[in-house]
Scaffold this motif. Structure first.
Motif, PDB file in Angstrom:
ATOM      1  N   ILE A 327      36.864  32.544  47.717  1.00  0.00           N
ATOM      2  CA  ILE A 327      38.084  34.100  48.149  1.00  0.00           C
ATOM      3  C   ILE A 327      38.676  35.590  47.117  1.00  0.00           C
ATOM      4  N   PHE A 328      38.369  34.962  46.137  1.00  0.00           N
ATOM      5  CA  PHE A 328      38.367  36.060  45.313  1.00  0.00           C
ATOM      6  C   PHE A 328      36.900  37.031  44.734  1.00  0.00           C
ATOM      7  N   ASP A 329      36.077  37.033  45.777  1.00  0.00           N
ATOM      8  CA  ASP A 329      34.580  38.039  45.481  1.00  0.00           C
ATOM      9  C   ASP A 329      34.846  38.205  46.601  1.00  0.00           C
ATOM     10  N   LYS A 330      35.270  37.158  48.008  1.00  0.00           N
ATOM     11  CA  LYS A 330      35.603  37.969  49.401  1.00  0.00           C
ATOM     12  C   LYS A 330      35.968  39.308  49.546  1.00  0.00           C
ATOM     13  N   LYS A 331      37.175  38.864  49.223  1.00  0.00           N
ATOM     14  CA  LYS A 331      39.061  40.105  48.762  1.00  0.00           C
ATOM     15  C   LYS A 331      38.057  40.831  47.867  1.00  0.00           C
TER      16      LYS A 331
END
Length: 523
Positions: A327-331
């Motif tokens: 989710i960090f990269d998606k954000k």
């Protein structure tokens, strides 16, 4: 106690008092540093060093003055095998043989490649390349984390690792990079499961972060577990990050299977956007431990330290693990154009494809102010010792070391509680690296409900800490410093002998008796 004092600052005052106690040797039960350590991986490190120095001396053998050079990779595996035969009776050789056999058979690593990498790591004669972690050592530590944190689920093996200077550096890097990459901003809301290691409470409210903190307190009546009501609060979309120490510090209880499943279910169904940071340093002391990183890998960044389990606080060995799909990269990908432009400028010296730069690699760069990214990561000798700790656990097919450490801790706990006069009950989720002595509960158990309430109403937890330090030479830490709402004292079960914990238990009961006499005289 001043509300601004952390329990570790208060500790210095208590140590000073305890040191002056008459007729008592000071017993510092406020320290979490273990008094046990793993010997075999340290022997392996020394043996590896002997071979590395032999290899180094081959390069400039014709020169005087103690010259050495880089290892020669050609046929290095064959020379290493000969070295093991020549030194088969020395300590550490057996682990070396087992470790390299494991890496070839289980990880598919090329023998020459990994022997060469380990030699160069010991010599420390090159910069870390890649800076995040050396290739074969990352694979070794990944397998270790799969075994100890992910329940042996090899299907979850797709994650990256950043080797850090202990868990404390990992915490620092995570907070910094979340802010610098605009994933957290001032006034953002974060949830913290408490009681918890105090820096997780102190860092978010620093001026440079200015975060709004929601505490989710585990309930002693539920076996130090989160209630369904507390878990439900995570449905709030304003909460950006959930911070967890699992098993907890100081209750020293792992999240139960039902709580893990409830949290994971909520995240999967209602909060796919929630970022989770789980610090699982005490997981290796638990039975059948499973991390949140195994339950919701896409949402969870895992922090692990080798310090406590292997008795290696001075080595400063930690790791951050993050799933490749997260989710960090998606954000990062979902940031607005203005934010992306700022970040493109920040990381432009590293790559032309800043949008493709993963969050974990941004942490590596941020740890050295970006400009010094090429010298990121921990030293190669540190990485080598970390790898040997991991390999020691991986080739221990019967978990003999693990069982011995758990038994050691649990015997100390039983000795402490037995000498207080409390009959212990087995809790499958309890780790007991630390324990919280709830003075209200103990007061009700030994004396009366009214006395227990008096302890609460009159802040007798602090009086207890100062009295037992001043009169008995014993140092404990206040539970409220870890955001425990109960009047409690934290005892570390890691750093003293069994008979000393028996002494602490007897003195605890003595001070409680004195407190009850004071209470009775005022009735």
């Amino acid at each position: 106690m001043s509300p601004k004092l952390s329990p570790f600052e208060l500790k210095d005052t208590l140590i000073e008092l305890a040191g002056k106690a008459k007729n008592h040797v000071m017993l510092n039960a406020g320290r979490g540093n273990p008094n046990f350590l793993a010997i075999q991986p340290r022997h392996a490190f020394i043996r590896m060093g002997e071979f590395a120095l032999e290899e180094s001396s081959r390069s400039y053998a014709y020169l005087y003055g103690g010259f050495g050079g880089a290892s020669d990779k050609k046929h290095i595996g064959a020379r290493f095998s000969e070295f093991l035969i020549r030194n088969e009776d020395k300590k550490g050789t057996h682990l070396l043989r087992a470790a390299f056999s494991y890496m070839r058979d289980q990880l598919g690593l090329d023998y020459d490649d990994v022997v060469f990498e380990f030699c160069e790591a010991y010599l420390g004669c090159n910069y870390p390349v890649p800076p995040r972690m050396l290739t074969s050592m990352e694979k070794v530590v990944r397998e270790y984390l799969v075994k100890e944190m992910y329940g042996g689920k090899s299907a979850l093996n797709d994650f990256d690792i950043f080797a850090t200077e202990g868990g404390t550096a990992a915490m620092t890097y995570i907070f910094q990079s979340l802010k610098r990459n605009h994933l957290l901003a001032a006034k953002d809301k974060v949830a913290i499961v408490t009681p918890i290691f105090t820096p997780y409470l102190e860092i978010p409210v620093l001026p440079e972060y200015g975060l709004e903190v929601l505490t989710l307190e585990v309930e002693e009546e539920l076996g130090w577990q989160l209630s369904e009501k507390a878990i439900k609060q995570l449905e709030d979309p304003a909460i950006k990050v959930l911070y967890v120490v699992n098993p907890s510090n100081p209750p020293s209880v792992k999240m139960s299977s039902s709580v893990l499943e409830s949290v994971a279910k909520l995240i999967k169904e209602k909060r796919q956007d929630l970022m989770v940071i789980t610090d699982d340093v005490y997981g290796t002391f638990a039975d059948d431990f499973l991390s949140l990183a195994a339950m919701v890998p896409e949402n969870t960044l895992l922090v692990y330290s080798f310090s406590k389990y292997f008795g290696a606080t001075g080595w400063r060995l930690g790791a951050i693990a993050l799933a490749e799909n997260n989710i960090f990269d998606k954000k990062l990908a979902a940031l607005g154009n203005a934010d992306k432009a700022v970040l493109a400028e920040r990381y432009s010296s590293l790559t032309d494809d800043v949008p493709g730069l993963k969050f974990i690699d941004r942490m590596v760069a941020d740890s050295r102010a970006v400009a010094l990214n090429h010298t990121s990561g921990i030293s190669l000798p540190q990485q080598l010792q970390m790898a040997f700790f991991a390999l020691f656990a991986l080739v221990d097919g019967h978990d003999e070391y693990k069982q011995a450490t758990k038994n050691l801790i649990r015997r100390r706990y039983d000795r402490l509680m037995g000498s207080i006069g409390v009959e212990t009950e087995k809790d499958e989720n309890s780790v007991e690296y630390y324990t919280l002595l709830d003075l209200q509960v103990l007061g009700e158990y030994f004396y009366s409900k009214e006395f227990g309430q008096w302890v609460v109403d009159n802040n007798q937890d602090m009086e207890f800490l100062f009295t037992i330090a001043r009169e008995c030479g014993i140092v404990m830490l206040p539970g409220n410093g870890f955001d425990d709402s109960h009047p409690s004292a934290r005892v570390s079960l890691a750093n003293l002998t069994e008979w000393e914990y028996e002494t602490i238990g007897k003195m605890t009961r003595q001070v409680l008796d004195e407190m009850y006499q004071t209470y009775s005289s005022k009735k």
